[in-house]
Design a protein around this motif. Structure first.
Motif, PDB file in Angstrom:
ATOM      1  N   PRO A 102     -49.162 -45.014   4.011  1.00 35.40           N
ATOM      2  CA  PRO A 102     -48.327 -44.516   5.112  1.00 35.40           C
ATOM      3  C   PRO A 102     -46.988 -45.240   5.247  1.00 35.40           C
ATOM      4  N   TRP A 103     -46.856 -46.415   4.630  1.00 34.59           N
ATOM      5  CA  TRP A 103     -45.611 -47.175   4.723  1.00 34.59           C
ATOM      6  C   TRP A 103     -44.784 -47.044   3.452  1.00 34.59           C
ATOM      7  N   ARG A 135     -41.084 -48.883  -0.720  1.00 35.80           N
ATOM      8  CA  ARG A 135     -40.175 -48.644  -1.851  1.00 35.80           C
ATOM      9  C   ARG A 135     -38.922 -49.515  -1.724  1.00 35.80           C
ATOM     10  N   ARG A 136     -38.471 -49.769  -0.526  1.00 40.14           N
ATOM     11  CA  ARG A 136     -37.304 -50.636  -0.350  1.00 40.14           C
ATOM     12  C   ARG A 136     -37.627 -52.058  -0.822  1.00 40.14           C
ATOM     13  N   LYS A 175     -37.541 -55.711  -7.681  1.00 39.24           N
ATOM     14  CA  LYS A 175     -37.022 -55.401  -9.012  1.00 39.24           C
ATOM     15  C   LYS A 175     -35.692 -56.104  -9.245  1.00 39.24           C
ATOM     16  N   GLY A 176     -34.820 -56.116  -8.226  1.00 37.01           N
ATOM     17  CA  GLY A 176     -33.552 -56.821  -8.366  1.00 37.01           C
ATOM     18  C   GLY A 176     -33.744 -58.316  -8.509  1.00 37.01           C
ATOM     19  N   LYS A 180     -61.127 -54.440   7.231  1.00 37.50           N
ATOM     20  CA  LYS A 180     -60.620 -53.282   6.508  1.00 37.50           C
ATOM     21  C   LYS A 180     -59.346 -53.625   5.748  1.00 37.50           C
ATOM     22  N   SER A 181     -59.078 -52.844   4.692  1.00 33.73           N
ATOM     23  CA  SER A 181     -57.924 -53.147   3.849  1.00 33.73           C
ATOM     24  C   SER A 181     -56.605 -52.911   4.568  1.00 33.73           C
ATOM     25  N   GLY A 182     -56.563 -51.887   5.419  1.00 27.48           N
ATOM     26  CA  GLY A 182     -55.305 -51.510   6.037  1.00 27.48           C
ATOM     27  C   GLY A 182     -54.409 -50.793   5.036  1.00 27.48           C
ATOM     28  N   PRO A 183     -53.172 -50.465   5.428  1.00 29.17           N
ATOM     29  CA  PRO A 183     -52.269 -49.731   4.528  1.00 29.17           C
ATOM     30  C   PRO A 183     -51.838 -50.568   3.324  1.00 29.17           C
ATOM     31  N   TYR A 184     -51.452 -49.871   2.289  1.00 30.51           N
ATOM     32  CA  TYR A 184     -50.824 -50.515   1.134  1.00 30.51           C
ATOM     33  C   TYR A 184     -49.468 -51.054   1.551  1.00 30.51           C
ATOM     34  N   MET A 185     -49.115 -52.223   1.048  1.00 24.84           N
ATOM     35  CA  MET A 185     -47.812 -52.795   1.374  1.00 24.84           C
ATOM     36  C   MET A 185     -47.315 -53.615   0.191  1.00 24.84           C
TER      37      MET A 185
END
Length: 270
Positions: free
Chosen positions: A31-32, A37-38, A44-45, A139-144
């Motif tokens: 969901p995040w 992605r930011r 990556k930079g 619980k794992s919660g959202p991917y981050m």
């Protein structure tokens, strides 16, 4: 000892957390994703301009056998944390295997430079505090995506500072040697560079470079690997994408044939 630590030990040793939480559905929904992605692009930079050039210099100056020895030494340095997390999860047999491995590599392996324990049948069994929280039912919660540390979940993100800064090996080293802050920072930086070198050796760079969406690939790879870790490397059939669930059941074994009846006895001769 604080009440929190006593409670954690009680939960682990009495088996109250034996089932744990292995569900990553919330993380897979992502969901995040927009903010993730930011952070992914920021990492990556950072990798492009700092970590990758530093790792290239390291690889150019240090021959492969020495790099392997460094990786082994850092792995051995992390065994006390593996031992502590195994105990907190109630995996006492694994904890003592880890302790045996640490003793073997610290002595015969010359402080872990050589991984003799694996050759003697004691492979590494890594555990982290995120796995411990999962074992306790968190619980794992959202991917981050974490800055610098990369793919994670909310649960593992909370546990990351514990893994990185609350390390039994660090406590023992600081109590025995009292190293300067420059030494501590140098060891932490060396751990990061060694990890980045490991990614290069495993071909992760080329895999991500060839992907049309490196963010989605990194997320999928992390969640698959995390699921395998939460199940201690043994996925059940309903979680294993490669399990053959459509195979026909094996026929039941036929009962053994009854032995033939003995021939009737002949009447006695007169």
């Amino acid at each position: 000892m604080s009440r929190a630590i006593l409670l954690a030990l009680y939960l682990a040793l009495t088996g109250c957390a034996s089932t744990g939480s292995t569900d990553l559905t919330r993380a897979e929904a992502d969901p995040w994703e927009r903010s993730n992605r930011r952070v992914h692009n920021f990492n990556k930079g950072l990798d492009r301009f700092v970590l990758r050039p530093t790792t290239k210099v390291y690889r150019a100056m240090v021959p492969p056998p020495v790099r392997t020895a460094v990786t082994n030494a850092y792995g051995n340095y992390g065994e006390p944390a593996n031992f502590a997390n195994a105990v907190l999860q109630g995996k006492l047999a694994q904890a003592f295997r880890t302790l045996d491995r640490f003793i073997l590599n610290s002595t015969l392996g010359l402080a872990g430079i050589a991984d003799v324990a694996t050759d003697l049948g004691r492979p590494r069994e890594p555990e982290d505090f995120g796995q411990t929280l999962a074992r306790w039912g968190v619980k794992s919660g959202p991917y981050m995506v974490l800055p610098l540390f990369g793919p994670s979940t909310l649960r593992d993100g909370i546990a990351t500072p514990v893994d990185f800064f609350v390390d039994p090996a660090d406590f023992a080293r600081n109590a025995a040697l009292s190293p300067a802050w420059s030494v501590r920072i140098g060891m932490a930086a060396g751990r990061v560079i060694n990890f980045r070198n490991t990614l290069t050796d495993t071909g992760v760079d080329k895999l991500l470079a060839d992907s049309l969406d490196d963010y989605a690939l990194a997320r999928s790879a992390f969640l698959q690997r995390r699921r395998l870790q939460l199940f201690d490397g043994q996925l059940p059939a309903d979680e294993d994408p490669f399990a053959d669930t459509d195979a026909p059941p094996e026929p039941a074994p036929e009962p053994p044939a009854e032995p033939p009846a003995p021939p009737p006895a002949e009447p006695p001769k007169l």
